[in-house]
Design a protein around this motif. Structure first.
Motif, mmCIF file in Angstrom:
data_model
loop_
_atom_site.group_PDB
_atom_site.id
_atom_site.type_symbol
_atom_site.label_atom_id
_atom_site.label_comp_id
_atom_site.label_asym_id
_atom_site.label_seq_id
_atom_site.Cartn_x
_atom_site.Cartn_y
_atom_site.Cartn_z
ATOM 1 N N GLN A 72 -0.097 -6.309 -11.304
ATOM 2 C CA GLN A 72 0.684 -6.617 -10.097
ATOM 3 C C GLN A 72 2.061 -5.963 -10.123
ATOM 4 O O GLN A 72 2.679 -5.818 -9.072
ATOM 5 C CB GLN A 72 0.788 -8.145 -9.907
ATOM 6 C CG GLN A 72 1.837 -8.854 -10.753
ATOM 7 C CD GLN A 72 1.431 -9.016 -12.219
ATOM 8 O OE1 GLN A 72 0.362 -8.610 -12.634
ATOM 9 N NE2 GLN A 72 2.308 -9.613 -13.011
ATOM 10 N N THR A 73 2.534 -5.576 -11.301
ATOM 11 C CA THR A 73 3.870 -4.957 -11.382
ATOM 12 C C THR A 73 3.809 -3.488 -11.809
ATOM 13 O O THR A 73 4.840 -2.814 -11.816
ATOM 14 C CB THR A 73 4.754 -5.692 -12.416
ATOM 15 O OG1 THR A 73 4.137 -5.566 -13.695
ATOM 16 C CG2 THR A 73 4.922 -7.150 -12.073
ATOM 17 N N ALA B 241 2.873 -12.780 -7.864
ATOM 18 C CA ALA B 241 2.808 -11.466 -7.206
ATOM 19 C C ALA B 241 4.130 -11.102 -6.534
ATOM 20 O O ALA B 241 4.426 -9.921 -6.339
ATOM 21 C CB ALA B 241 1.672 -11.470 -6.181
ATOM 22 N N ASP C 143 2.230 -2.386 -4.859
ATOM 23 C CA ASP C 143 2.565 -3.105 -3.617
ATOM 24 C C ASP C 143 1.297 -3.545 -2.888
ATOM 25 O O ASP C 143 1.171 -4.706 -2.485
ATOM 26 C CB ASP C 143 3.394 -2.214 -2.679
ATOM 27 C CG ASP C 143 4.814 -2.032 -3.173
ATOM 28 O OD1 ASP C 143 5.158 -2.630 -4.214
ATOM 29 O OD2 ASP C 143 5.572 -1.283 -2.534
ATOM 30 N N TYR D 33 -1.685 -3.925 -4.059
ATOM 31 C CA TYR D 33 -2.379 -4.918 -4.897
ATOM 32 C C TYR D 33 -1.735 -6.288 -4.692
ATOM 33 O O TYR D 33 -2.406 -7.281 -4.420
ATOM 34 C CB TYR D 33 -2.275 -4.449 -6.350
ATOM 35 C CG TYR D 33 -2.901 -5.320 -7.409
ATOM 36 C CD1 TYR D 33 -4.080 -4.940 -8.048
ATOM 37 C CD2 TYR D 33 -2.295 -6.493 -7.838
ATOM 38 C CE1 TYR D 33 -4.646 -5.711 -9.046
ATOM 39 C CE2 TYR D 33 -2.845 -7.282 -8.828
ATOM 40 C CZ TYR D 33 -4.018 -6.887 -9.442
ATOM 41 O OH TYR D 33 -4.568 -7.656 -10.428
ATOM 42 N N SER D 34 -0.409 -6.335 -4.819
ATOM 43 C CA SER D 34 0.304 -7.624 -4.702
ATOM 44 C C SER D 34 0.145 -8.194 -3.300
ATOM 45 O O SER D 34 -0.057 -9.403 -3.130
ATOM 46 C CB SER D 34 1.793 -7.441 -5.011
ATOM 47 O OG SER D 34 1.969 -6.902 -6.298
ATOM 48 N N GLU D 35 0.255 -7.315 -2.286
ATOM 49 C CA GLU D 35 0.125 -7.796 -0.897
ATOM 50 C C GLU D 35 -1.268 -8.393 -0.675
ATOM 51 O O GLU D 35 -1.418 -9.408 0.017
ATOM 52 C CB GLU D 35 0.385 -6.646 0.088
ATOM 53 C CG GLU D 35 1.860 -6.272 0.173
ATOM 54 C CD GLU D 35 2.102 -4.849 0.692
ATOM 55 O OE1 GLU D 35 1.115 -4.144 1.018
ATOM 56 O OE2 GLU D 35 3.276 -4.431 0.743
ATOM 57 N N TYR E 288 7.592 -7.901 -6.877
ATOM 58 C CA TYR E 288 7.476 -7.223 -5.574
ATOM 59 C C TYR E 288 8.849 -7.148 -4.925
ATOM 60 O O TYR E 288 9.240 -6.120 -4.363
ATOM 61 C CB TYR E 288 6.500 -8.012 -4.697
ATOM 62 C CG TYR E 288 6.213 -7.400 -3.337
ATOM 63 C CD1 TYR E 288 5.088 -6.618 -3.139
ATOM 64 C CD2 TYR E 288 7.059 -7.636 -2.257
ATOM 65 C CE1 TYR E 288 4.807 -6.072 -1.892
ATOM 66 C CE2 TYR E 288 6.787 -7.098 -1.010
ATOM 67 C CZ TYR E 288 5.663 -6.312 -0.834
ATOM 68 O OH TYR E 288 5.389 -5.779 0.397
ATOM 69 N N ALA F 192 -3.160 -12.230 -10.160
ATOM 70 C CA ALA F 192 -1.728 -12.234 -9.819
ATOM 71 C C ALA F 192 -0.811 -12.057 -11.019
ATOM 72 O O ALA F 192 0.375 -11.758 -10.860
ATOM 73 C CB ALA F 192 -1.372 -13.520 -9.081
#
Ligand code: NZQ
Ligand code: ZN
Length: 404
Positions: free
Chosen positions: A264-265, A207, A222, A224-226, A211, A259
């Motif tokens: 995630q991107t 993740a 962002d 989602y990744s956080e 980021y 992840a």
């Protein structure tokens, strides 16, 4: 937001199923993919725990004929993959079922590609080798992940090592994506503490890479990744303290799938996975180094290098505010606070060490960094918001010394 494309073909069965029938449903899904399954597993843990036999029994009950290959190593070695493919070929396997961690799932993908093409050696097809990019297809793959770490059950990647040459590299093809996955936390409750922690470090890496380097055009990616990172940061220490807690295991396992499934991107700028490139070069050199452990060792030094070279301090600051409760106002001090909090978290999880303490010798750093930029780079360097040279990589390796 940038344009993107995502293809997630994996039919996912998470957990045992409300009435305990996900195992049967997964086996039926496999039966729809093929009638003769090569079931691939690792060095014995999953068999000892009864998971392997449980999956084999379900497959047989669904009408699938099974041959088993046991003995895939952590950081799977190409000659072992070739041997397994030989067994699968003799058996006329038309589907490969992985029961194990990322190493077993990756080996299974490589085996599936060899079964499809009739080729006998996978190594020439990995990134950096003469036939890279030339695989034409694979027989279907299904996966039962038994670690929370790689997301290999949904990714197009297979990471293969070649111990004799001290090399490690990747295959990346959409046709390697597993078409069915039984993601069951019950299979992960006996994963040893160190391996659990390694897996947590790996989930975060998937993740965090884009980021940090992919810009700020996608607030959804962002958030989602956080959420994925925060889930691991909060859950891993608890899970290490309560290894049998299935709810905590479930959170880690699902975080691991989320992840690296492409979301995630989505919408950010494309960027290289430089932490992964560095880590693969390290565990290629030393195959008994777990991938997640190598990543954990690199994090603080990589983060400091980013700040020292003026790259992405705003992203580190945002991460700290969103995940670690950082309150510093200026970008620079918030980024520094993020690194300090991240280090404290690594210590809490037993993931804080130097490369030297893992057995690396400083005299080998040049060779490892050269390999890294040669295999993963372009024009002799990686790109991390600008050039990342072999000298930069050596500096990052050296920067881990203070984590003794
Ligand atoms: O070999 P056995 O005896 O089965 O023991 C394994 C192994 O020693 C043990 N284990 C697995 N499931 C267990 C268990 N022990 C108890 N209970 C269970 N349920 O765990 C040890 C590590 O297993 P491994 O599969 O090597 O770990 P992991 O899942 O972290 O996979 C690491 C590999 O995946 C690659 C890494 O580079 C490395 O080669 N990656 C694959 C990716 C992908 N395909 O998308 C992405 C990742 O970034 C990563 O590079
Ligand atoms: Zn990884």
């Amino acid at each position: 937001m940038n344009s993107f494309t995502i293809w997630n073909p994996t039919r996912i069965f998470f957990g045992p199923g409300a009435d305990g029938t996900h195992g049967e449903a997964f086996a039926r899904a496999v039966a729809n993919l093929g009638k003769r399954a090569l079931v691939v597993s690792g060095g014995g843990s999953v068999k000892r725990l009864g998971h392997l036999d449980a999956v084999i029994d379900l497959l047989k009950a669904a009408g699938v004929t099974v041959e088993s290959f046991e003995g895939i190593e952590p950081n799977p070695n190409a000659p072992t993959v070739n041997k397994a493919a030989e067994k699968g070929r003799a058996f006329k396997a038309d589907v490969v079922v992985a029961v194990g961690g990322g190493s077993v799932m990756d080996a299974s993908k490589a085996i599936a590609a060899l079964l499809h093409t009739g080729e006998k050696d996978i190594w020439p097809f990995v990134t950096g080798q003469p036939k890279a990019g030339q695989l034409a297809g694979a027989v279907p793959v299904a996966a039962v992940p038994t670690t929370a770490a790689t997301a290999s059950e949904v990714t197009p990647y297979a990471v293969i090592s070649y111990y004799e040459h001290h090399e490690k590299s990747t295959l990346a093809y959409d046709f390697l994506k597993p078409l069915a996955a039984w993601i069951n936390p019950a299979f992960t409750t006996e994963v040893p503490k160190a391996t659990t922690a390694d897996g947590g470090a790996d989930i975060i890496s998937h993740a965090i890479e884009n980021y940090l380097l992919g810009g700020s055009d996608s607030p959804l990616a962002d958030g989602y990744s956080e959420t994925v990172i925060r889930t691991v940061v909060e859950t891993l220490p608890k899970s290490l303290a309560e290894p049998q807690n299935i709810h905590l295991r479930g959170r880690l396992l699902w975080a691991s799938t989320l992840a690296l499934n492409g979301y995630q991107t989505a919408g950010r700028n494309p960027a290289e996975f430089v932490l992964h490139s560095m880590e693969h070069a390290l565990s290629g050199k030393m195959p008994n180094l777990a991938h997640g452990r190598g990543l954990a060792t690199l994090y603080p030094s990589y983060f400091r290098w980013l700040c020292d070279t003026g790259r992405a301090p705003d992203r580190l600051a945002q991460l700290g505010r969103a995940v670690f409760g950082v309150t510093e106002v200026s970008t620079e001090s918030a980024a520094a606070a993020t690194i300090a909090k991240f280090e404290a978290w690594l210590k809490e999880c037993g993931l804080y060490q130097s490369l030297e303490s893992l057995g690396f010798a400083a005299k080998d750093y040049d060779g490892i960094a050269d390999y890294c930029v040669k295999v993963y780079g372009k024009d002799g360097q990686l790109n991390a918001l600008g050039a990342m040279t072999a000298a930069d990589i050596v500096a990052i390796f050296e920067g881990t010394f203070r984590q003794a």
